[in-house]
Design a protein around this motif. Structure first.
Motif: not given
Length: 319
Positions: A129-130, A148-153, A155-163, A165-171
């Motif tokens: 995230x940093x 507001x919104x992030x779309x992660x295409x 996303x696998x198991x979501x571990x990369x998405x988690x880095x 996600x904190x910058x978005x209100x909806x994932x």
């Protein structure tokens, strides 16, 4: 999808570096004992390896326009924590033996990605995230930036998405593997269907990490991203270089229907080709970019693996 790069023999790119072989006066008997000795040698090599080289580029091989948009990143605390956790998991010998047996049997009728999802192994790491916030800085986004919104295409198991996600209100996320989709739902992400995520929806930010070399129609995907982005939206795109296309799903020969014209003998020249021959013709321009390691949890052979990633922050080209 991140887990589409299985870092196994079925993928073209597996490991970036191997330790030198040395003569041994002691040779243990038994395949497991030999494997553990080899793993010790690999891990000693990894401990001594200068991880700052993962992030370095040869600027003499880059055009001025791309060189000035490069953001220098470094192995930060989250990256090192992922490596430590990978080393810890890799030392669980009996768990790793069990995983190897399951892969051998289930690999006859399941994809590597689905097996990893079922075993809860093989997590990936692309950018912390940093580091993500550092990549945003040239766009005049400060460290408090939130969208507001992030779309992660893919996303696998979501571990990369988690880095991210904190910058978005909806994932929102997409994923082909059913086992990975279940993991994503358990983590609270809204999973969209891969056939209609781009229908009647617009997103502020779309991440497409290590997917264009793993999907059947990457040019179509780029156009779907372009048309699904809000006018002031941003795209985060990563691609493994040297480029090597491999389709895990839906292609009997694992070759894509659409071939991307990425060429060049080295990392930097392939970066130039990605921008000149793929991104610009498809309506994107580079805001900033960097070089990062695409990391994967290891196994009984070594604690972790990596490939070289070019990661781009993009916006729509002005007409």
């Amino acid at each position: 999808m991140e887990n589409g790069h299985c870092f196994s023999d079925s993928c073209v790119n597996t490991i970036s570096n191997s330790p030198p072989t040395t003569s041994l006066t002691f040779r243990p008997k038994g395949s497991l004992a030999r494997a553990l000795l080899e793993k010790q040698k690999h891990d000693e090599f990894l401990d001594a390896f200068d991880k700052r080289t993962w992030y370095q580029c040869n600027f003499s091989l880059l055009s001025t326009s791309l060189a000035t948009k490069f953001v220098q990143l470094h192995p930060d605390e989250d990256t090192l924590q992922f490596l430590k956790q990978s080393e810890k998991k890799s030392d669980w010998v009996f768990t790793q033996v069990w995983h190897s047996l399951i892969k051998l049997v289930f690999g006859l009728f399941m994809t590597q990605t689905s097996i990893n999802g079922w075993l809860r192994r093989g997590s990936m790491f692309v950018i912390s995230h940093q580091q993500f916030k550092q990549l945003l800085l040239p766009s005049a986004f400060d460290h408090t930036w939130k969208s507001e919104t992030l779309l992660d295409l893919g996303a696998g198991d979501g571990e990369v998405t988690a880095q991210l996600a904190p910058s978005f209100k909806k994932v929102y996320v997409t994923e082909v593997s059913k086992t990975m989709r279940s993991l994503l739902e358990m983590k609270g992400y809204e999973v969209l269907e891969i056939d209609n995520w781009h229908v009647d929806r617009k997103y502020d930010f779309i991440s497409c990490l290590n997917l264009i070399d793993r999907c059947d129609t990457p040019l179509e995907l780029l156009q779907q991203i372009r048309h699904s982005l809000n006018p002031n939206g941003v795209v985060l795109l990563a691609v493994v270089l040297p480029f090597s296309a491999y389709v895990e799903y839906g292609s009997p020969d694992h070759k894509p229907k659409e071939l991307l014209p990425i060429k060049g003998p080295d990392f930097e020249q392939q970066v130039e080709s990605v921008v000149r021959d793929v991104l610009n013709p498809n309506g994107f321009e580079v805001i900033s970019w960097s070089r990062v390691p695409y990391l994967c949890e290891g196994d009984l052979q070594q604690s972790y693996y990596w490939l070289d990633d070019a990661i781009f922050l993009l916006r729509l080209k002005s007409i």
